[in-house]
Motif scaffolding. Structure first.
Motif, PDB file in Angstrom:
ATOM      1  N   ALA A 186      62.138  37.987  47.089  1.00 53.14           N
ATOM      2  CA  ALA A 186      62.524  39.096  46.210  1.00 53.14           C
ATOM      3  C   ALA A 186      63.989  38.975  45.796  1.00 53.14           C
ATOM      4  N   LYS A 187      64.830  38.433  46.665  1.00 52.98           N
ATOM      5  CA  LYS A 187      66.238  38.239  46.326  1.00 52.98           C
ATOM      6  C   LYS A 187      66.416  37.209  45.205  1.00 52.98           C
ATOM      7  N   LEU A 188      65.378  36.378  45.000  1.00 52.45           N
ATOM      8  CA  LEU A 188      65.427  35.354  43.956  1.00 52.45           C
ATOM      9  C   LEU A 188      64.630  35.771  42.724  1.00 52.45           C
ATOM     10  N   GLY A 189      64.199  37.027  42.690  1.00 51.49           N
ATOM     11  CA  GLY A 189      63.525  37.548  41.515  1.00 51.49           C
ATOM     12  C   GLY A 189      62.022  37.613  41.592  1.00 51.49           C
ATOM     13  N   VAL A 190      61.426  37.137  42.679  1.00 53.70           N
ATOM     14  CA  VAL A 190      59.975  37.219  42.862  1.00 53.70           C
ATOM     15  C   VAL A 190      59.568  38.669  43.088  1.00 53.70           C
ATOM     16  N   VAL A 191      58.367  39.021  42.626  1.00 55.95           N
ATOM     17  CA  VAL A 191      57.790  40.336  42.887  1.00 55.95           C
ATOM     18  C   VAL A 191      56.718  40.150  43.957  1.00 55.95           C
ATOM     19  N   PRO A 192      57.060  40.329  45.258  1.00 51.78           N
ATOM     20  CA  PRO A 192      56.102  40.046  46.324  1.00 51.78           C
ATOM     21  C   PRO A 192      55.013  41.110  46.407  1.00 51.78           C
ATOM     22  N   GLN A 193      53.817  40.666  46.726  1.00 51.47           N
ATOM     23  CA  GLN A 193      52.671  41.553  46.899  1.00 51.47           C
ATOM     24  C   GLN A 193      52.060  41.252  48.263  1.00 51.47           C
ATOM     25  N   GLN A 194      51.958  42.253  49.121  1.00 53.72           N
ATOM     26  CA  GLN A 194      51.302  42.052  50.413  1.00 53.72           C
ATOM     27  C   GLN A 194      49.886  42.592  50.316  1.00 53.72           C
ATOM     28  N   LEU A 195      48.930  41.689  50.222  1.00 49.75           N
ATOM     29  CA  LEU A 195      47.523  42.050  50.128  1.00 49.75           C
ATOM     30  C   LEU A 195      46.771  41.459  51.307  1.00 49.75           C
ATOM     31  N   ALA A 196      45.755  42.160  51.774  1.00 54.09           N
ATOM     32  CA  ALA A 196      44.889  41.619  52.808  1.00 54.09           C
ATOM     33  C   ALA A 196      44.155  40.409  52.240  1.00 54.09           C
ATOM     34  N   PRO A 197      43.780  39.436  53.094  1.00 51.73           N
ATOM     35  CA  PRO A 197      43.193  38.187  52.606  1.00 51.73           C
ATOM     36  C   PRO A 197      42.015  38.365  51.655  1.00 51.73           C
ATOM     37  N   GLY A 198      41.141  39.305  51.942  1.00 53.89           N
ATOM     38  CA  GLY A 198      39.959  39.478  51.118  1.00 53.89           C
ATOM     39  C   GLY A 198      40.246  39.998  49.718  1.00 53.89           C
ATOM     40  N   ASP A 199      41.460  40.504  49.481  1.00 54.68           N
ATOM     41  CA  ASP A 199      41.811  41.069  48.174  1.00 54.68           C
ATOM     42  C   ASP A 199      42.575  40.093  47.287  1.00 54.68           C
ATOM     43  N   VAL A 200      42.901  38.920  47.825  1.00 56.62           N
ATOM     44  CA  VAL A 200      43.797  38.017  47.107  1.00 56.62           C
ATOM     45  C   VAL A 200      43.113  37.343  45.924  1.00 56.62           C
ATOM     46  N   TYR A 201      41.938  36.760  46.137  1.00 56.38           N
ATOM     47  CA  TYR A 201      41.280  36.015  45.053  1.00 56.38           C
ATOM     48  C   TYR A 201      41.025  36.878  43.815  1.00 56.38           C
ATOM     49  N   PRO A 202      40.468  38.082  43.965  1.00 59.65           N
ATOM     50  CA  PRO A 202      40.248  38.887  42.763  1.00 59.65           C
ATOM     51  C   PRO A 202      41.523  39.165  41.983  1.00 59.65           C
ATOM     52  N   ALA A 203      42.630  39.404  42.705  1.00 60.72           N
ATOM     53  CA  ALA A 203      43.902  39.675  42.025  1.00 60.72           C
ATOM     54  C   ALA A 203      44.417  38.435  41.305  1.00 60.72           C
ATOM     55  N   LEU A 204      44.250  37.268  41.920  1.00 63.66           N
ATOM     56  CA  LEU A 204      44.672  36.027  41.284  1.00 63.66           C
ATOM     57  C   LEU A 204      43.802  35.727  40.074  1.00 63.66           C
ATOM     58  N   GLU A 205      42.526  35.999  40.192  1.00 63.80           N
ATOM     59  CA  GLU A 205      41.589  35.746  39.094  1.00 63.80           C
ATOM     60  C   GLU A 205      41.883  36.654  37.898  1.00 63.80           C
ATOM     61  N   ARG A 206      42.212  37.917  38.162  1.00 65.89           N
ATOM     62  CA  ARG A 206      42.484  38.869  37.080  1.00 65.89           C
ATOM     63  C   ARG A 206      43.846  38.656  36.443  1.00 65.89           C
ATOM     64  N   GLY A 207      44.703  37.879  37.109  1.00 63.61           N
ATOM     65  CA  GLY A 207      46.042  37.672  36.577  1.00 63.61           C
ATOM     66  C   GLY A 207      47.041  38.710  37.028  1.00 63.61           C
ATOM     67  N   THR A 208      46.639  39.609  37.913  1.00 66.51           N
ATOM     68  CA  THR A 208      47.607  40.543  38.470  1.00 66.51           C
ATOM     69  C   THR A 208      48.502  39.857  39.502  1.00 66.51           C
ATOM     70  N   LEU A 209      48.129  38.639  39.896  1.00 66.61           N
ATOM     71  CA  LEU A 209      48.983  37.756  40.682  1.00 66.61           C
ATOM     72  C   LEU A 209      49.196  36.467  39.901  1.00 66.61           C
ATOM     73  N   ASP A 210      50.399  35.892  40.031  1.00 65.70           N
ATOM     74  CA  ASP A 210      50.694  34.586  39.449  1.00 65.70           C
ATOM     75  C   ASP A 210      50.556  33.472  40.476  1.00 65.70           C
ATOM     76  N   ALA A 211      50.612  33.843  41.733  1.00 60.26           N
ATOM     77  CA  ALA A 211      50.553  32.853  42.808  1.00 60.26           C
ATOM     78  C   ALA A 211      50.130  33.550  44.091  1.00 60.26           C
ATOM     79  N   ALA A 212      49.630  32.766  45.020  1.00 54.77           N
ATOM     80  CA  ALA A 212      49.191  33.338  46.302  1.00 54.77           C
ATOM     81  C   ALA A 212      49.304  32.289  47.390  1.00 54.77           C
TER      82      ALA A 212
END
Length: 362
Positions: A186-212
């Motif tokens: 976050a100090k380098l400009g990243v917007v961190p998201q703490q999601l439980a493992p089962g929620d990560v793929y859908p967020a990455l697929e929808r584009g609400t995440l850029d990386a995981a």
């Protein structure tokens, strides 16, 4: 020879009648506990570690101590495991303590600091350099104690939708990353998201995440990240050896017979070794499969690594000023790291790098 007969033969019949027989009967009671895991069943190594632990407990107690393992959502969510143990909803949980750094920053060190220790060093710090006492001192505020119960080894840096070539490329990046690693980035400009493992793929697929990031090739393959992001980065400098814990309600722990406490301590150690060995056995194969499936390997540039280290050290100074528990645990870890790294460089690192360089000769 039966123990009671032996006691009579030794002239201790009175003791056997008044003390030993009731003690024998009471020393191995039937116990049923529930364990909530922070990890989905599909991840058979990290979720499986809790199952292996429960299996070891049953086998060592002739099935008198049964622990039923639940996945996230069956009782509580993956990030609510500590709360569930604290309030007695369940007796124990299998979870990384860094999920709860919002309650106490020192808990992040129980799992492992960015630019901290590798798996073996983290384990040694826990047992022989004060780690266990320091982290359990912090956990005591939440009515729980803990035993080490797993380690992932050094993790990967995660899957990214685009290449990350400079520090500027991190700005605005929506990245699933937990613990202190997210605070550093976050100090380098990243917007961190703490999601439980089962929620990560859908967020990455929808584009609400850029990386995981999650753990490493074996789990990342199962989670399907390659289907929606092709750039696979190393190393996961935020988790050089991520330790997991069995979190136990303090009253439930105190109620256990001493022999059950001893068995549980040894079962958790055995599960810890099982998890690390399993990941070491399967990660290389999974990496090759994903490369064959189109994953493009990348490493973080020296500039990104140096900027991240600088940001990490700034964060640790800030947290040390705010939390006495963090400062104690951090100072302990840093002192241990300074002590062990020269030996590691001389011998372990030298051996590993030579074997890697010459691996094609045999």
């Amino acid at each position: 020879m039966k123990r009671r007969s032996f006691l009579k033969g030794a002239g201790l019949a009175a003791a056997a009648g008044t003390v030993a027989a009731p003690a024998i009967a009471q020393s191995a009671p039937e116990i049923r506990w529930r364990l909530t895991s922070s990890f989905p069943k599909s991840l058979d190594t990290i979720f499986g570690t809790a199952q292996i632990f429960a299996k070891y407990m049953a086998e060592a107690t002739d099935n008198k101590f049964q622990i039923q393992v639940f996945a996230p959502g069956e009782i509580v969510g993956g990030l609510q495991a500590l709360d569930a143990v604290q309030n007695g909803t369940v007796e124990c949980a299998h979870t990384p303590t860094y999920y709860y750094l919002g309650k106490e920053p020192a808990l992040a060190i129980g799992t492992g600091l960015p630019f901290g220790l590798n798996a073996r060093q983290q384990h040694a710090w826990w047992h022989f350099a004060g780690g266990k006492e320091l982290i359990n001192e912090s956990l005591a505020k939440f009515n729980v104690t803990s035993l080490v119960c797993g380690n992932s080894g050094a993790q990967m840096g995660g899957f990214f939708r685009k290449e990350i070539n400079s520090v500027d490329d991190l700005k605005g990046l929506k990245f699933r990353i937990g613990g202190l690693g997210g605070m550093v980035l976050a100090k380098l400009g990243v917007v961190p998201q703490q999601l439980a493992p089962g929620d990560v793929y859908p967020a990455l697929e929808r584009g609400t995440l850029d990386a995981a990031e999650f753990v490493g090739p074996y789990d990342d393959e199962k989670l399907g990240f390659l289907k929606v992001a092709k750039y696979y980065y190393a190393p996961g400098w935020w988790e050089g050896g991520a330790m997991l814990h069995l979190i136990i309600n303090q009253q439930k722990w105190d109620e256990l017979p001493k022999q059950y406490q001893a068995i549980m301590s040894q079962a958790s150690e055995a599960a810890n070794n099982w998890m690390l060995a399993k990941y070491d056995a399967v990660n290389g194969q999974a990496l090759r499969r994903m490369i064959g499936g189109g994953a493009e390997l990348r490493t973080f540039s020296p500039a990104i690594m140096e900027a991240s280290l600088k940001a990490a050290n700034e964060l640790y100074a800030e947290l040390s000023a705010k939390s006495p528990d963090f400062k104690k645990a951090y100072d302990s870890m840093v002192a241990y790291r300074a002590d062990v790294l020269p030996w590691w460089q001389l011998n372990e690192y030298a051996f590993d790098t030579f074997m890697i360089r010459t691996r094609g000769r045999s």
